[in-house]
Design a protein around this motif. Structure first.
Motif, PDB file in Angstrom:
ATOM      1  N   GLU A 164     143.871  43.990  14.549  1.00 20.57           N
ATOM      2  CA  GLU A 164     143.314  42.955  15.414  1.00 20.57           C
ATOM      3  C   GLU A 164     144.103  42.929  16.712  1.00 20.57           C
ATOM      4  O   GLU A 164     145.323  43.033  16.704  1.00 20.57           O
ATOM      5  CB  GLU A 164     143.435  41.610  14.709  1.00 20.57           C
ATOM      6  CG  GLU A 164     143.035  40.433  15.535  1.00 20.57           C
ATOM      7  CD  GLU A 164     143.192  39.144  14.747  1.00 20.57           C
ATOM      8  OE1 GLU A 164     142.366  38.895  13.862  1.00 20.57           O
ATOM      9  OE2 GLU A 164     144.162  38.413  15.026  1.00 20.57           O
ATOM     10  N   SER A 166     144.140  40.606  20.406  1.00 13.37           N
ATOM     11  CA  SER A 166     143.561  39.454  21.083  1.00 13.37           C
ATOM     12  C   SER A 166     144.367  39.100  22.312  1.00 13.37           C
ATOM     13  O   SER A 166     145.533  39.466  22.436  1.00 13.37           O
ATOM     14  CB  SER A 166     143.507  38.250  20.136  1.00 13.37           C
ATOM     15  OG  SER A 166     144.817  37.881  19.741  1.00 13.37           O
ATOM     16  N   GLU A 174     140.954  35.214  22.426  1.00  6.03           N
ATOM     17  CA  GLU A 174     139.816  36.045  22.814  1.00  6.03           C
ATOM     18  C   GLU A 174     140.032  37.392  22.135  1.00  6.03           C
ATOM     19  O   GLU A 174     140.943  38.133  22.490  1.00  6.03           O
ATOM     20  CB  GLU A 174     139.800  36.222  24.332  1.00  6.03           C
ATOM     21  CG  GLU A 174     138.799  37.250  24.820  1.00  6.03           C
ATOM     22  CD  GLU A 174     139.102  37.683  26.246  1.00  6.03           C
ATOM     23  OE1 GLU A 174     138.966  38.873  26.514  1.00  6.03           O
ATOM     24  OE2 GLU A 174     139.480  36.837  27.063  1.00  6.03           O
ATOM     25  N   TYR A 175     139.244  37.695  21.126  1.00  2.00           N
ATOM     26  CA  TYR A 175     139.430  38.925  20.368  1.00  2.00           C
ATOM     27  C   TYR A 175     138.888  40.118  21.137  1.00  2.00           C
ATOM     28  O   TYR A 175     137.748  40.117  21.570  1.00  2.00           O
ATOM     29  CB  TYR A 175     138.771  38.821  18.987  1.00  2.00           C
ATOM     30  CG  TYR A 175     139.489  37.829  18.121  1.00  2.00           C
ATOM     31  CD1 TYR A 175     140.712  38.138  17.546  1.00  2.00           C
ATOM     32  CD2 TYR A 175     138.972  36.557  17.917  1.00  2.00           C
ATOM     33  CE1 TYR A 175     141.400  37.212  16.790  1.00  2.00           C
ATOM     34  CE2 TYR A 175     139.649  35.625  17.157  1.00  2.00           C
ATOM     35  CZ  TYR A 175     140.860  35.957  16.597  1.00  2.00           C
ATOM     36  OH  TYR A 175     141.548  35.040  15.852  1.00  2.00           O
TER      37      TYR A 175
END
Length: 190
Positions: A164, A166, A174-175
């Motif tokens: 992940e 962000s 906010e990815y």
């Protein structure tokens, strides 16, 4: 690239390295090194000194520190880093690291910071879990990676990985990227 290195090991298992490098680079196209800093076409010569001290890596608590002043694309760059690691048990180890690059070029200046956290855990002789988290100030990004590995028979593995990335801006993240991957290997014969 010409590389010179002198190092020494101490009785306690730590060591000290001193390196000096001379490099030459030709850029045939300009490139953007930072949002508002572009390196133009040309020839560049670098000279850098790198000092590093590493404590005994087999100790329960270990560390590393480095300092590297250098020339960089007709400007100056200073790199500094420090790492501290702890082996809590024979199955659990963790590290925290900080890297800083302070760059001053004729076309602009910037500072890039990278903070890293690692956790490695041996759940059993056949199962491991590894976690890596990083903050990169250059792109204002916080990233995480978690990898589970299961050796279901010698030479054959199953991996499950979650990644992940962000924005580290305040408020809701906010990815920029999120993925879950599975991989399996199977040894056909020995």
């Amino acid at each position: 690239w010409v590389h010179y290195m002198v190092g020494t090991s101490f009785k306690d298992g730590s060591y000290l390295n001193v390196m000096y490098n001379r490099r030459f680079e030709w850029l045939d196209v300009p490139f953007r090194i930072q949002r508002d800093v572009t390196i133009p076409v040309g020839t560049y010569r670098y000279h850098d000194l790198n000092l590093s001290y590493i404590t005994n890596p087999s100790s329960r608590v270990y560390g590393r520190a480095g300092y590297a002043p250098q020339t960089f694309f007709d400007g100056q760059r200073t790199d500094a880093n420090a790492m501290l690691g702890v082996r809590a048990t024979s199955r659990v180890a963790t590290e925290v690291e900080y890297r800083r690059n302070d760059v001053d070029l004729p076309w602009g200046a910037f500072v890039a910071n990278l903070g890293t956290f690692r956790l490695n855990m041996a759940v059993s002789p056949r199962m491991t879990l590894a976690v890596l988290s990083q903050y990169n100030s250059s792109v204002d990004e916080l990233s995480h990676s978690v990898r589970f590995n299961f050796i279901y028979k010698p030479g054959s593995d199953f991996y499950l990985v979650y990644d992940e990335a962000s924005s580290a801006a305040p408020g809701l993240p906010e990815y920029r990227n999120r993925q879950l991957l599975a991989k399996m290997t199977y040894l056909l014969s020995r």
